[in-house]
Each structure stands twice: as C-alpha cells, then as structure tokens.
Design a protein around this motif. Sequence first.
Motif, PDB file in Angstrom:
ATOM      1  N   ALA A 132      -4.913  -4.107  -4.729  1.00 48.60           N
ATOM      2  CA  ALA A 132      -4.677  -2.764  -4.194  1.00 48.60           C
ATOM      3  C   ALA A 132      -4.679  -1.773  -5.350  1.00 48.60           C
ATOM      4  O   ALA A 132      -4.022  -2.000  -6.366  1.00 48.60           O
ATOM      5  CB  ALA A 132      -3.356  -2.722  -3.446  1.00 48.60           C
TER       6      ALA A 132
ATOM      7  N   CYS B 239     -11.222  -1.853  -7.906  1.00 44.57           N
ATOM      8  CA  CYS B 239     -10.884  -2.955  -6.991  1.00 44.57           C
ATOM      9  C   CYS B 239     -11.949  -4.054  -7.070  1.00 44.57           C
ATOM     10  O   CYS B 239     -11.626  -5.241  -7.167  1.00 44.57           O
ATOM     11  CB  CYS B 239     -10.751  -2.409  -5.572  1.00 44.57           C
TER      12      CYS B 239
ATOM     13  N   SER C   8      -8.030  -1.303  -0.951  1.00 44.33           N
ATOM     14  CA  SER C   8      -7.535  -2.676  -1.055  1.00 44.33           C
ATOM     15  C   SER C   8      -8.604  -3.679  -0.673  1.00 44.33           C
ATOM     16  O   SER C   8      -9.513  -3.384   0.094  1.00 44.33           O
ATOM     17  CB  SER C   8      -6.301  -2.871  -0.167  1.00 44.33           C
TER      18      SER C   8
ATOM     19  N   LEU D 252       0.824  -1.206   0.000  1.00 43.91           N
ATOM     20  CA  LEU D 252       0.000   0.000   0.000  1.00 43.91           C
ATOM     21  C   LEU D 252       0.861   1.261   0.000  1.00 43.91           C
ATOM     22  O   LEU D 252       0.560   2.230  -0.702  1.00 43.91           O
ATOM     23  CB  LEU D 252      -0.956   0.003   1.189  1.00 43.91           C
TER      24      LEU D 252
END
Length: 149
Positions: free
Chosen positions: A102, A115, A28, A15
């Motif tokens: 992510a 995502c 995420s 991240l």
Amino acid sequence: MIEIRERDFDVNEILEGLRNENVGAVVSFIGTVRGVTDNTLANQNKGLLEVKQLEYETYNKMALSKMEEIRAHALSNYDIQDMHIIHRTGTLTPKEKIVLIAVSASHRKEAFSACEYAIDELKKIVPIWKKEVTEEKEYWVGEGRTGGQ
C-alpha cells in the motif's frame, strides 16, 4: 510499516492509516491464493489443477531487512509519502490474502509506479518460499527454495 505475520490483515484499516490532508492517491496491491494452477511442476499434462493450499515459509530477519530495503528505495526514488508491506506466512487456502503493498502519494502516477516496483522486488529478493499443494502433488515453487516466491 513492514510486517511478516501469520494472521490475516484488515486492508481498510491499513489504507485509512495512509490517508492525510497531503495525500491525493492511495494505491494498493493485494495478492491472494488462486484456486487453480497451471504450473508445470504440478501438472505434466499442462492443464489446470485445483490448489488445496499454499504454505509460506521465511527467514524472518533477512526478509524484514529486504522488505525495509524495498521500502527505503521506494521512498527515496519515487515521490511518495509512505509505503506499507505486509506478507503472510503459514498455510493459506484459496481466496485468502497473502501480501499487501500500500502506497500513499500526492499523485497517482508515482503511487502506482512505487507499488509495482515494490511487489516486483519483493518477489525477486525477499527470502519467502512457497509450497503449492494441489490435488495431485505438492512442491516448492522456485528453483531450490533459494529465491523469493
């Protein structure tokens, strides 16, 4: 980044790698091994069974190609800056991480949408197979091990 690996991954490291001065959102999805299943293949009584482990197998070359296809589509069709997809293989036990999607973007809405798209497509088209081992039996999830997980 697209990756298939046996070893665990550091979510914070990944991240952090997505952040820069133009990023306003990092979203995420982390898929983990549940400790129970209600899968009817495992249990004809329709109750919950304890999951001892999951075993993941893949055809790496094709899986990586399909994962890259998902990433390229997301980068072209959503207003995002980057996307990382990691999926583990091998034997995993309850609470272990399986998959990470992510996404970084200027704004949260596009990051969330990309995502969600990525995890849904991964489960549909990437040749990764899952065997569930419960207290009573073990079986491959999905029809004939021909699709995604």
